[in-house]
Design a protein around this motif. Structure first.
Motif, PDB file in Angstrom:
ATOM      1  N   GLU A 173       0.918  -1.120  -0.091  1.00 33.74           N
ATOM      2  CA  GLU A 173       0.053   0.027   0.027  1.00 33.74           C
ATOM      3  C   GLU A 173       1.010   0.977  -0.052  1.00 33.74           C
ATOM      4  O   GLU A 173       0.584   2.097  -0.669  1.00 33.74           O
ATOM      5  CB  GLU A 173      -1.051  -0.081   1.043  1.00 33.74           C
ATOM      6  N   TYR A 186      -3.382   4.786 -12.794  1.00 27.69           N
ATOM      7  CA  TYR A 186      -3.670   3.211 -12.390  1.00 27.69           C
ATOM      8  C   TYR A 186      -2.833   2.278 -13.236  1.00 27.69           C
ATOM      9  O   TYR A 186      -2.365   1.261 -12.492  1.00 27.69           O
ATOM     10  CB  TYR A 186      -5.020   2.692 -12.193  1.00 27.69           C
ATOM     11  N   GLU A 201      -6.402  -0.486  -7.759  1.00 24.67           N
ATOM     12  CA  GLU A 201      -7.520   0.157  -7.228  1.00 24.67           C
ATOM     13  C   GLU A 201      -8.205  -0.312  -5.815  1.00 24.67           C
ATOM     14  O   GLU A 201      -8.321   0.403  -5.342  1.00 24.67           O
ATOM     15  CB  GLU A 201      -8.922  -0.129  -8.231  1.00 24.67           C
ATOM     16  N   THR A 202      -7.941  -1.564  -5.644  1.00 27.57           N
ATOM     17  CA  THR A 202      -8.165  -1.952  -4.279  1.00 27.57           C
ATOM     18  C   THR A 202      -7.146  -1.405  -3.200  1.00 27.57           C
ATOM     19  O   THR A 202      -7.778  -0.930  -2.017  1.00 27.57           O
ATOM     20  CB  THR A 202      -7.799  -3.700  -4.220  1.00 27.57           C
ATOM     21  N   SER A 205      -8.011   2.276  -2.889  1.00 27.16           N
ATOM     22  CA  SER A 205      -9.122   2.616  -1.887  1.00 27.16           C
ATOM     23  C   SER A 205      -8.863   2.231  -0.325  1.00 27.16           C
ATOM     24  O   SER A 205      -9.304   2.995   0.484  1.00 27.16           O
ATOM     25  CB  SER A 205     -10.193   1.473  -2.262  1.00 27.16           C
ATOM     26  N   LEU A 208      -6.753   5.330   0.750  1.00 27.20           N
ATOM     27  CA  LEU A 208      -7.706   6.415   1.236  1.00 27.20           C
ATOM     28  C   LEU A 208      -8.398   6.119   2.466  1.00 27.20           C
ATOM     29  O   LEU A 208      -8.513   7.246   3.286  1.00 27.20           O
ATOM     30  CB  LEU A 208      -8.407   6.551   0.162  1.00 27.20           C
ATOM     31  N   ARG A 209      -8.783   5.028   2.647  1.00 26.33           N
ATOM     32  CA  ARG A 209      -9.595   4.866   3.706  1.00 26.33           C
ATOM     33  C   ARG A 209      -8.960   4.907   5.044  1.00 26.33           C
ATOM     34  O   ARG A 209      -9.254   5.556   5.945  1.00 26.33           O
ATOM     35  CB  ARG A 209     -10.341   3.374   3.689  1.00 26.33           C
ATOM     36  N   SER A 214     -10.112  11.623   0.687  1.00 21.78           N
ATOM     37  CA  SER A 214     -11.232  11.142  -0.122  1.00 21.78           C
ATOM     38  C   SER A 214     -10.707  11.525  -1.613  1.00 21.78           C
ATOM     39  O   SER A 214     -11.572  10.999  -2.594  1.00 21.78           O
ATOM     40  CB  SER A 214     -12.114  12.335   0.101  1.00 21.78           C
ATOM     41  N   SER A 215      -9.560  11.663  -1.904  1.00 21.32           N
ATOM     42  CA  SER A 215      -9.194  11.974  -3.237  1.00 21.32           C
ATOM     43  C   SER A 215      -7.746  11.627  -3.550  1.00 21.32           C
ATOM     44  O   SER A 215      -6.861  11.783  -2.596  1.00 21.32           O
ATOM     45  CB  SER A 215      -9.652  13.448  -3.924  1.00 21.32           C
TER      46      SER A 215
END
Length: 229
Positions: A173, A186, A201-202, A205, A208-209, A214-215
């Motif tokens: 990550e 990506y 993409e995973t 996400s 960001l979490r 948020s972006s």
């Protein structure tokens, strides 16, 4: 030369040279600075406003941007806004602030934005040439009195907070985060790390979490503030 006029970004760069863009709203200062720089430094573009600077930096992709802190145009953010608007290039283009101001708030603000150094306009031609090459090589460069401002601003709790936040991310990550923050698509991240676009993409996400962002824009700003790019 027009403020946004450049010499073309595709030419090969000889050894022991550097391609530079000068950003300052005073044409006479830009002319004087060009005359003072060593011939090994190629000025490939100039700009006088925030908008012009972002455009010519994107076009020329220089090694170093000599950036005034206070500039007209944009949303009023001056040099900080230029760096933010060029965030996708921070991995390859270095920003060196060059200003008449030696105020602590100016120094800290532009370094937080992503600049690699800050020198005042009292610097000599030989000194600014040396600073350009040092910044291009990855060093941080400051006029002597200004370095203390940076140490005061970055030498305490925020570094610990950044470490705690980074501990939330796995090694993969963290790799994905850095590439995305540098402006990679990506598809480019997938190719670089030999993983699928779906996996990228995973990971994005999850990043960001975990970081409560948020972006991609927020991620780039977050990474730049922590000198992770």
């Amino acid at each position: 030369m027009n403020p946004t006029q450049g010499a073309g970004g595709g030419s090969a760069r000889p050894a022991n040279s550097a391609r530079v863009v000068i950003v300052d709203d005073h044409a006479i200062f830009r002319s004087g600075l060009k005359a003072d720089l060593d011939p090994s430094i190629q000025v490939v573009g100039e700009a006088a406003t925030v908008e012009q600077a972002i455009a010519v930096i994107a076009q020329q992709r220089p090694d170093v941007v000599l950036l005034d802190v206070h500039l007209p145009g944009g949303l009023g953010g001056g040099g900080r806004e230029v760096i933010a608007g060029s965030a996708a290039l921070l991995s390859s283009t270095r920003f060196l602030a060059l200003s008449v101001s030696d105020a602590a708030e100016d120094v800290v603000a532009v370094i937080r934005a992503g600049a690699r150094g800050y020198v005042t306009k009292t610097i000599s031609g030989a000194e600014i040439t040396d600073a350009v090459f040092r910044v291009a090589g990855g060093d941080a460069v400051f006029s002597p009195r200004l370095a203390g401002f940076v140490l005061d601003a970055f030498g305490t709790a925020p570094a610990d907070i950044a470490d705690d936040e980074l501990d939330k991310l796995s090694a993969r990550e963290l790799e994905v985060m850095r590439l995305i923050a540098r402006g990679y698509s990506y598809k480019e991240v997938a190719k670089e790390l030999f993983i699928s676009i779906k996996t990228v993409e995973t990971h994005v996400s999850a990043v960001l979490r975990k970081l409560q962002l948020s972006s991609r824009h927020e991620l780039t700003k977050w990474a730049a503030e922590r000198r992770l790019l």
